[in-house]
Enzyme design. Sequence first.
Site, PDB file in Angstrom:
ATOM      1  N   ARG A 149       0.875  -1.203   0.233  1.00  0.00           N
ATOM      2  CA  ARG A 149       0.037   0.017  -0.053  1.00  0.00           C
ATOM      3  C   ARG A 149       0.866   1.330  -0.034  1.00  0.00           C
ATOM      4  O   ARG A 149       0.412   2.321  -0.560  1.00  0.00           O
ATOM      5  CB  ARG A 149      -0.919   0.170   1.238  1.00  0.00           C
ATOM      6  CG  ARG A 149      -2.036   1.035   1.216  1.00  0.00           C
ATOM      7  CD  ARG A 149      -3.130   0.627   2.332  1.00  0.00           C
ATOM      8  NE  ARG A 149      -4.364   1.621   2.057  1.00  0.00           N
ATOM      9  CZ  ARG A 149      -4.599   2.719   2.914  1.00  0.00           C
ATOM     10  NH1 ARG A 149      -3.324   3.045   3.709  1.00  0.00           N
ATOM     11  NH2 ARG A 149      -5.503   3.483   2.699  1.00  0.00           N
ATOM     12  N   ILE A 185      -7.456   7.685  -0.708  1.00  0.00           N
ATOM     13  CA  ILE A 185      -7.344   6.295  -0.927  1.00  0.00           C
ATOM     14  C   ILE A 185      -7.956   5.643   0.495  1.00  0.00           C
ATOM     15  O   ILE A 185      -7.805   5.984   1.409  1.00  0.00           O
ATOM     16  CB  ILE A 185      -5.792   5.704  -0.834  1.00  0.00           C
ATOM     17  CG1 ILE A 185      -5.676   4.269  -0.781  1.00  0.00           C
ATOM     18  CG2 ILE A 185      -5.004   6.484   0.417  1.00  0.00           C
ATOM     19  CD1 ILE A 185      -4.029   3.861  -0.899  1.00  0.00           C
ATOM     20  N   SER A 186      -8.879   4.583   0.165  1.00  0.00           N
ATOM     21  CA  SER A 186      -9.825   4.296   1.329  1.00  0.00           C
ATOM     22  C   SER A 186      -9.142   3.459   2.155  1.00  0.00           C
ATOM     23  O   SER A 186      -7.909   3.085   2.097  1.00  0.00           O
ATOM     24  CB  SER A 186     -10.854   3.131   0.823  1.00  0.00           C
ATOM     25  OG  SER A 186     -11.474   3.929  -0.309  1.00  0.00           O
ATOM     26  N   GLN A 187      -9.564   3.490   3.510  1.00  0.00           N
ATOM     27  CA  GLN A 187      -8.996   2.759   4.674  1.00  0.00           C
ATOM     28  C   GLN A 187      -8.849   1.232   4.224  1.00  0.00           C
ATOM     29  O   GLN A 187      -9.728   0.785   3.506  1.00  0.00           O
ATOM     30  CB  GLN A 187      -9.549   3.084   5.868  1.00  0.00           C
ATOM     31  CG  GLN A 187     -11.000   2.182   6.135  1.00  0.00           C
ATOM     32  CD  GLN A 187     -11.659   2.766   7.325  1.00  0.00           C
ATOM     33  OE1 GLN A 187     -12.536   3.496   7.336  1.00  0.00           O
ATOM     34  NE2 GLN A 187     -11.334   2.110   8.402  1.00  0.00           N
ATOM     35  N   PRO A 188      -7.851   0.706   4.660  1.00  0.00           N
ATOM     36  CA  PRO A 188      -7.645  -0.948   4.374  1.00  0.00           C
ATOM     37  C   PRO A 188      -8.746  -1.643   4.719  1.00  0.00           C
ATOM     38  O   PRO A 188      -8.986  -2.485   3.824  1.00  0.00           O
ATOM     39  CB  PRO A 188      -6.274  -1.285   5.218  1.00  0.00           C
ATOM     40  CG  PRO A 188      -5.592  -0.014   5.300  1.00  0.00           C
ATOM     41  CD  PRO A 188      -6.450   0.947   5.500  1.00  0.00           C
TER      42      PRO A 188
END
Length: 218
Positions: free
Chosen positions: A35, A61-64
């Site tokens: 990431r 960028i979305s959280q994992p």
Amino acid sequence: MYDFRRLRERMVSEQLESRGIRDERVLDAMRRVPREEFVRQSTRRNAYEDHPLPIDEGQTISQPYIVALTLQAAQLAETDCVLDVGTGSGYAAAVAAELAGRVISIERHPELAAAAESVLKRLGCDRVTVIVGDGTLGYPDLAPFDAIVAAAAGPRIPAPWVHQLAVGGRIVMPIGDSRFGQALTRATKSSDGALRRENLGAVAFVPLIGEYGVSDRS
């Protein structure tokens, strides 16, 4: 120097497994994709923290956890063809490519698409094709899709996606708006063309811009 491999392992155990992500293929894919390569240089040290991070063009960028939850819900098989709407950094497309046969990723911002394509190429993610366009229109040239996933919230499922989804296929997207809340939704297409919907919980995403989404307020 940060030990990103160790941070990935901790992300999987503390953010994903502890919150109900059980699909081992998804967990392994999240372990493999770096990431830190998809975020700004200034935020690499924060790449595995449990929240979104800013990227260019006012996007994130979305959280994992959200990436893992979305892809677990999509139930991807190794031979699936996936439409990924909202390429952004390219991270979610890279994870999806670890699970599926082919990923068609659409991004409306040419600059983001070019940057994501560059990172994906450098990392050898040759199962991902990045396209610049209106993601709400889908991509009929390569339909039908076994799954469609979106990283932006719309008021409803775009009609072109329903037409381009294979029977038994899954659409996973947030539905709603910032005023009244959004729900991550899975819609599965039955043999008569109807969609069976499931609410997967409350989320918060940027708006889905396009002809079948919301108007561009930029």
